[in-house]
Design a protein around this motif. Structure first.
Motif, PDB file in Angstrom:
ATOM      1  N   ARG A 180      76.322  46.473 -10.949  1.00 21.65           N
ATOM      2  CA  ARG A 180      76.226  45.285 -10.619  1.00 21.65           C
ATOM      3  C   ARG A 180      75.086  44.350  -9.027  1.00 21.65           C
ATOM      4  NH1 ARG A 180      82.706  43.428 -10.642  1.00 21.65           N
ATOM      5  NH2 ARG A 180      82.809  43.411 -12.439  1.00 21.65           N
ATOM      6  N   GLN A 181      75.197  45.778  -8.185  1.00 22.44           N
ATOM      7  CA  GLN A 181      74.405  45.216  -7.112  1.00 22.44           C
ATOM      8  C   GLN A 181      72.765  46.021  -7.723  1.00 22.44           C
ATOM      9  OE1 GLN A 181      75.200  46.137  -3.200  1.00 22.44           O
ATOM     10  NE2 GLN A 181      76.880  47.776  -4.328  1.00 22.44           N
ATOM     11  N   ILE A 334      63.212  52.344   2.392  1.00 26.58           N
ATOM     12  CA  ILE A 334      64.066  51.832   2.823  1.00 26.58           C
ATOM     13  C   ILE A 334      63.923  50.033   3.442  1.00 26.58           C
ATOM     14  CG2 ILE A 334      66.098  51.313   5.222  1.00 26.58           C
ATOM     15  CD1 ILE A 334      65.524  54.520   4.626  1.00 26.58           C
ATOM     16  N   ASP A 335      62.489  50.233   3.988  1.00 27.66           N
ATOM     17  CA  ASP A 335      61.838  48.906   4.901  1.00 27.66           C
ATOM     18  C   ASP A 335      61.303  48.144   3.740  1.00 27.66           C
ATOM     19  OD1 ASP A 335      62.207  50.115   7.190  1.00 27.66           O
ATOM     20  OD2 ASP A 335      60.407  51.054   7.514  1.00 27.66           O
ATOM     21  N   GLN A 339      66.962  44.989  -1.560  1.00 31.14           N
ATOM     22  CA  GLN A 339      68.701  45.306  -1.203  1.00 31.14           C
ATOM     23  C   GLN A 339      68.766  45.815  -1.078  1.00 31.14           C
ATOM     24  OE1 GLN A 339      70.575  42.528  -4.904  1.00 31.14           O
ATOM     25  NE2 GLN A 339      72.581  43.706  -3.864  1.00 31.14           N
ATOM     26  N   VAL A 340      69.618  46.258   0.064  1.00 35.04           N
ATOM     27  CA  VAL A 340      70.464  47.736   0.669  1.00 35.04           C
ATOM     28  C   VAL A 340      72.125  47.344   0.212  1.00 35.04           C
ATOM     29  CG1 VAL A 340      70.816  49.126   2.804  1.00 35.04           C
ATOM     30  CG2 VAL A 340      68.460  47.710   2.121  1.00 35.04           C
ATOM     31  N   ALA A 341      72.990  48.090  -0.025  1.00 33.31           N
ATOM     32  CA  ALA A 341      73.790  47.952  -0.177  1.00 33.31           C
ATOM     33  C   ALA A 341      74.313  48.067   1.795  1.00 33.31           C
ATOM     34  CB  ALA A 341      74.848  49.049  -1.302  1.00 33.31           C
ATOM     35  N   ARG A 382      70.223  54.489  -6.797  1.00 38.61           N
ATOM     36  CA  ARG A 382      71.036  53.974  -6.973  1.00 38.61           C
ATOM     37  C   ARG A 382      72.014  54.894  -6.071  1.00 38.61           C
ATOM     38  NH1 ARG A 382      75.200  55.297 -10.272  1.00 38.61           N
ATOM     39  NH2 ARG A 382      74.873  57.847  -9.280  1.00 38.61           N
ATOM     40  N   ARG A 383      72.311  55.602  -6.758  1.00 37.66           N
ATOM     41  CA  ARG A 383      73.463  56.574  -5.777  1.00 37.66           C
ATOM     42  C   ARG A 383      73.457  56.505  -3.826  1.00 37.66           C
ATOM     43  NH1 ARG A 383      72.782  62.161  -4.560  1.00 37.66           N
ATOM     44  NH2 ARG A 383      71.628  62.798  -6.543  1.00 37.66           N
ATOM     45  N   PHE A 384      72.233  55.965  -3.776  1.00 34.69           N
ATOM     46  CA  PHE A 384      73.405  55.571  -2.383  1.00 34.69           C
ATOM     47  C   PHE A 384      72.914  53.583  -1.657  1.00 34.69           C
ATOM     48  CE2 PHE A 384      71.347  60.095  -1.856  1.00 34.69           C
ATOM     49  CZ  PHE A 384      72.256  60.587  -1.089  1.00 34.69           C
TER      50      PHE A 384
END
Length: 438
Positions: A180-181, A334-335, A339-341, A382-384
């Motif tokens: 979903r994310q 990261i920067d 989107q960051v969960a 995806r995992r993180f």
């Protein structure tokens, strides 16, 4: 070319298209499955099973232009696909079945219906037939020999329906709990929209001019000049370049192969890392050698200009990967993430990416596998819980296509070392050809 609003979608036509795609895929799935089982039971060395390249070629041809394009891009990965499959898919680059002469002539004359006919001669027999267009030789009224790229009649409706169908699939995937994310809809809009823009031939004529300016410093790379005053929404008229040869590594001397491989890499890196221009379609049907051994890029339909932040992030990631700096690569990802969960494990991601970069750093083309690297990178994201901006798909697609070609020509070329001279200039402002000449 803009997507058709939902209220204007022809639902009966879309349903028919969905039914055709489903029936073709089902039929060939049964055929491939039966062939694979029979091959296993007979244990015959002549049984082809899933290696039946001609069957893959027929299936993609029946599915239509969007799927033929997939086959064209896959044909460059002879290091991944069985040779008989890659060779068959390679025929999709410029020998797709042409429309009838009547349909081609009607399409061309319709595109010039509001202006005087500009050709003294026009060869209705195509020089090449791709998934989206046919290419013809012609002579203008002024006597200039030109190549005319003609959009296949009716292809816009077929590709638009395929775009809508894949949008529905992306919507279903995005509804799954574990996915979903993932920004499936945004990715589809970016990538699918770029594929649809290949139908905009006026934009392609502009892209040819952009490529010519971008690659002007390379004396061994040629891009045909378009004639904008003769181009239309359904035709691209450009200078004719003759005496071209297909890229067949076995027919060329080692030195010529190595020079060609480095010319391709230099051109791609210049476009990507300095100017943020991505050519996603550099398969053998669009890239040739001329009689002097120079590189000729004939097509600019699938050319994307990256947003400046994406260009900088991708170039910075590549140079730090070449330097073996996995920590910096992780920070760049990261920067630049779209989107960051909320539960993202940043430390776990940094550790995983450091290991991945250390494994890849300094590898030569024979050892480094970009497809495997990209797959592991996406799995880490995806995992993180880190999701990249959709535009990152374009440079990766371009490099994946190029990697297959380079490995066939020179297994010893160092991808990362060849990129370093360009990467050192990655954040310097570029002076255009027109400005240099003032």
């Amino acid at each position: 070319m803009r997507a058709i609003p939902a209220r204007l979608i022809d639902l009966p036509a879309l349903t028919l298209r969905c039914g055709r795609v489903s029936s073709v895929m089902f039929g060939y799935s049964v055929a491939f499955g039966g062939s694979a089982v029979a091959a296993r039971l007979r244990r015959s060395p002549h049984a082809r099973g899933l290696r039946d390249g001609a069957r893959w070629e027929r299936m993609l041809t029946r599915l239509g232009p969007s799927y033929i394009k997939i086959g064209q891009l896959l044909s460059t990965r002879r290091d991944v696909l069985p040779e008989e499959v890659a060779q068959a898919l390679g025929r999709l680059t410029d020998t797709v079945r042409a429309p009838s002469r009547r349909r081609i002539e009607r399409a061309v004359r319709r595109s010039y219906r509001d202006r005087p006919w500009p050709f003294r001669e026009f060869s209705w027999e195509p020089l090449a037939c791709g998934s989206i267009a046919t290419v013809h030789e012609a002579v203008t009224l002024e006597g200039h020999r030109v190549a005319v790229k003609v959009r296949r009649p009716g292809i816009d409706r077929v590709m638009q329906r395929d775009f809508t169908l894949t949008a529905l699939v992306m919507g279903v995937l995005g509804a799954l709990p574990r996915l979903r994310q993932m920004p499936f809809r945004l990715m589809h809009a970016q990538v699918g929209g770029a594929i649809l823009r290949q139908l905009d031939f006026e934009a392609e004529a502009t892209s040819l001019l952009v490529l010519r300016d971008n690659l002007a410093r390379f004396t061994n790379v040629r891009v045909p000049a378009p004639l904008p005053e003769l181009c239309t929404s359904e035709t691209v008229v450009m200078e004719y370049i003759g005496d071209l040869r297909r890229f067949e590594p076995g027919e060329l001397a080692l030195g010529t192969r190595r020079a060609a491989a480095r010319a391709v890499l230099a051109a791609v890196y210049e476009m990507l890392f300095v100017d943020g221009i991505v050519h996603c379609d550099m398969h053998p049907g669009n890239v040739y050698l001329d009689r002097d051994g120079g590189l000729v890029i004939l097509d600019a339909g699938f050319v994307i200009r990256l947003p400046e932040p994406v260009r900088r992030s991708f170039a910075d990631f590549f140079i730090h990967m070449a330097l073996g700096d996995g920590s910096m690569c992780a920070q760049i990802v990261i920067d630049s993430a779209a989107q960051v969960a909320d539960d993202c494990d940043l430390d776990g991601f940094r550790s995983g990416l450091r290991t991945l970069v250390e494994d890849a750093s300094g590898a030569r083309s024979g050892d480094f596998d970009l497809a495997r690297f990209a797959g592991r990178l996406f799995e880490l994201q995806r995992r993180f819980g880190l999701y990249p901006v959709p535009e990152f798909a374009f440079p990766l697609l371009s490099l994946l296509v190029i990697e297959g070609m380079i490995k066939a020509f020179d297994a010893d070329v160092d991808f990362q070392a060849e990129a370093m001279p360009v990467l050192r200039r990655r954040n310097l402002p570029r002076v255009s050809t027109s400005n240099r000449e003032r």
